[in-house]
Design a protein around this motif. Structure first.
Motif, mmCIF file in Angstrom:
data_model
loop_
_atom_site.group_PDB
_atom_site.id
_atom_site.type_symbol
_atom_site.label_atom_id
_atom_site.label_comp_id
_atom_site.label_asym_id
_atom_site.label_seq_id
_atom_site.Cartn_x
_atom_site.Cartn_y
_atom_site.Cartn_z
ATOM 1 N N ALA A 41 0.886 -1.163 0.063
ATOM 2 C CA ALA A 41 0.128 -0.042 0.020
ATOM 3 C C ALA A 41 0.936 1.353 -0.038
ATOM 4 O O ALA A 41 0.077 2.408 0.003
ATOM 5 C CB ALA A 41 -1.017 0.014 1.180
ATOM 6 N N ALA A 42 2.079 1.351 -0.163
ATOM 7 C CA ALA A 42 3.094 2.393 -0.047
ATOM 8 C C ALA A 42 2.912 3.221 -1.174
ATOM 9 O O ALA A 42 2.589 2.807 -2.197
ATOM 10 C CB ALA A 42 4.461 1.793 0.147
ATOM 11 N N GLY A 43 3.087 4.499 -0.860
ATOM 12 C CA GLY A 43 3.063 5.423 -1.948
ATOM 13 C C GLY A 43 1.623 5.902 -2.125
ATOM 14 O O GLY A 43 0.829 5.622 -1.622
ATOM 15 N N PRO A 44 1.480 6.867 -3.282
ATOM 16 C CA PRO A 44 0.309 7.404 -3.308
ATOM 17 C C PRO A 44 -0.498 6.494 -3.988
ATOM 18 O O PRO A 44 -1.985 6.810 -3.881
ATOM 19 C CB PRO A 44 0.521 8.506 -4.359
ATOM 20 C CG PRO A 44 1.966 8.243 -5.244
ATOM 21 C CD PRO A 44 2.589 7.350 -4.004
ATOM 22 N N LEU A 45 -0.372 5.686 -4.795
ATOM 23 C CA LEU A 45 -1.375 4.570 -5.303
ATOM 24 C C LEU A 45 -1.203 3.379 -4.968
ATOM 25 O O LEU A 45 -2.133 2.334 -5.063
ATOM 26 C CB LEU A 45 -1.040 4.475 -7.106
ATOM 27 C CG LEU A 45 -1.031 5.968 -7.575
ATOM 28 C CD1 LEU A 45 -0.640 5.719 -9.042
ATOM 29 C CD2 LEU A 45 -2.720 6.523 -7.677
ATOM 30 N N GLY A 46 -0.170 2.743 -4.309
ATOM 31 C CA GLY A 46 0.084 1.551 -3.859
ATOM 32 C C GLY A 46 0.549 0.616 -5.116
ATOM 33 O O GLY A 46 0.626 1.345 -6.202
ATOM 34 N N ILE A 47 0.509 -0.574 -5.092
ATOM 35 C CA ILE A 47 0.988 -1.486 -6.316
ATOM 36 C C ILE A 47 -0.036 -2.334 -6.943
ATOM 37 O O ILE A 47 0.180 -3.090 -7.546
ATOM 38 C CB ILE A 47 2.459 -2.104 -6.068
ATOM 39 C CG1 ILE A 47 3.115 -2.379 -7.512
ATOM 40 C CG2 ILE A 47 2.415 -3.055 -5.214
ATOM 41 C CD1 ILE A 47 3.175 -1.100 -8.360
ATOM 42 N N ALA A 48 -1.095 -2.640 -5.969
ATOM 43 C CA ALA A 48 -2.133 -3.654 -6.274
ATOM 44 C C ALA A 48 -2.582 -3.569 -7.740
ATOM 45 O O ALA A 48 -2.700 -4.415 -8.474
ATOM 46 C CB ALA A 48 -3.134 -3.675 -5.388
ATOM 47 N N GLY A 49 -2.805 -2.254 -8.252
ATOM 48 C CA GLY A 49 -2.954 -2.110 -9.750
ATOM 49 C C GLY A 49 -2.035 -2.460 -10.792
ATOM 50 O O GLY A 49 -2.297 -2.701 -11.887
ATOM 51 N N GLY A 50 -0.844 -2.561 -10.068
ATOM 52 C CA GLY A 50 0.295 -2.890 -11.243
ATOM 53 C C GLY A 50 0.211 -4.453 -11.758
ATOM 54 O O GLY A 50 0.275 -4.693 -12.582
ATOM 55 N N VAL A 51 -0.461 -5.388 -10.410
ATOM 56 C CA VAL A 51 -0.521 -6.768 -11.042
ATOM 57 C C VAL A 51 -1.901 -6.681 -11.913
ATOM 58 O O VAL A 51 -1.735 -7.553 -12.856
ATOM 59 C CB VAL A 51 -1.082 -7.444 -9.793
ATOM 60 C CG1 VAL A 51 -1.275 -9.075 -9.948
ATOM 61 C CG2 VAL A 51 0.362 -7.751 -8.617
ATOM 62 N N PHE A 52 -2.864 -5.889 -11.657
ATOM 63 C CA PHE A 52 -3.800 -5.868 -12.722
ATOM 64 C C PHE A 52 -3.477 -5.414 -13.932
ATOM 65 O O PHE A 52 -3.690 -6.237 -14.970
ATOM 66 C CB PHE A 52 -5.213 -4.921 -11.971
ATOM 67 C CG PHE A 52 -6.284 -4.788 -12.936
ATOM 68 C CD1 PHE A 52 -6.868 -5.848 -13.296
ATOM 69 C CD2 PHE A 52 -6.414 -3.500 -13.661
ATOM 70 C CE1 PHE A 52 -7.915 -5.589 -14.374
ATOM 71 C CE2 PHE A 52 -7.268 -3.485 -14.680
ATOM 72 C CZ PHE A 52 -8.306 -4.352 -14.786
ATOM 73 N N LEU A 53 -2.721 -4.536 -14.000
ATOM 74 C CA LEU A 53 -2.222 -3.853 -15.355
ATOM 75 C C LEU A 53 -1.334 -4.976 -16.141
ATOM 76 O O LEU A 53 -1.249 -4.962 -17.468
ATOM 77 C CB LEU A 53 -1.443 -2.554 -15.412
ATOM 78 C CG LEU A 53 -2.343 -1.503 -15.121
ATOM 79 C CD1 LEU A 53 -1.475 -0.136 -15.039
ATOM 80 C CD2 LEU A 53 -3.371 -1.170 -16.156
#
Length: 137
Positions: A41-53
């Motif tokens: 969840a770190a950062g302004p967006l997190g990284i969960a969306g990265g897996v989706f993309l």
């Protein structure tokens, strides 16, 4: 070498590798749910969306090669998705607090390098998208 035929497969493989690498801490680190949650969840967006993309990138790359969509359109979309993925991953890696990154036990010390490996892989995806666009245009 026919880049317009090879690039979609390389891009799909790169997206799958990125998704696997990005998911590795979640799958490997046991018993540390709170630090793992803070890590992703770190950062302004997190990284969960990265897996989706990245999973979406597999579908997009292969849709152009399989004739489901125009290869020019697919290449353009993948340039945008690749750059967005790279930007998202870089923001996440830079914004992970040291207190979270270095809070894992010694047996998981490899996690210190994980964000930067993820950034490198996202850069590869963006580069393959650009090469694919260059090849079809």
């Amino acid at each position: 070498m026919e880049l317009d035929r090879v690039a979609p497969y390389l891009g799909a493989v790169a997206c799958l590798v990125f998704a696997a690498v990005l998911s590795a801490p979640y799958l490997i680190v046991d018993g540390l749910a709170a630090p793992i949650g803070e890590y992703y969840a770190a950062g302004p967006l997190g990284i969960a969306g990265g897996v989706f993309l990245s999973v979406l990138g597999v579908v997009i790359f292969l849709s152009g090669e399989r004739g489901r969509a125009d290869s020019d359109l697919v290449a353009g979309i993948m340039v945008v998705v690749g750059v967005a993925l790279f930007a998202m991953t870089t923001l996440w890696a830079v914004w992970i607090p040291d207190s979270v990154l270095f809070s894992f036990p010694q047996e998981y010390s490899w996690i210190e390098y994980h964000p930067w490996v993820s950034v490198a892989l996202s850069f590869i995806i963006a580069t393959i998208g650009a090469v694919y666009a260059w090849a079809v245009l």
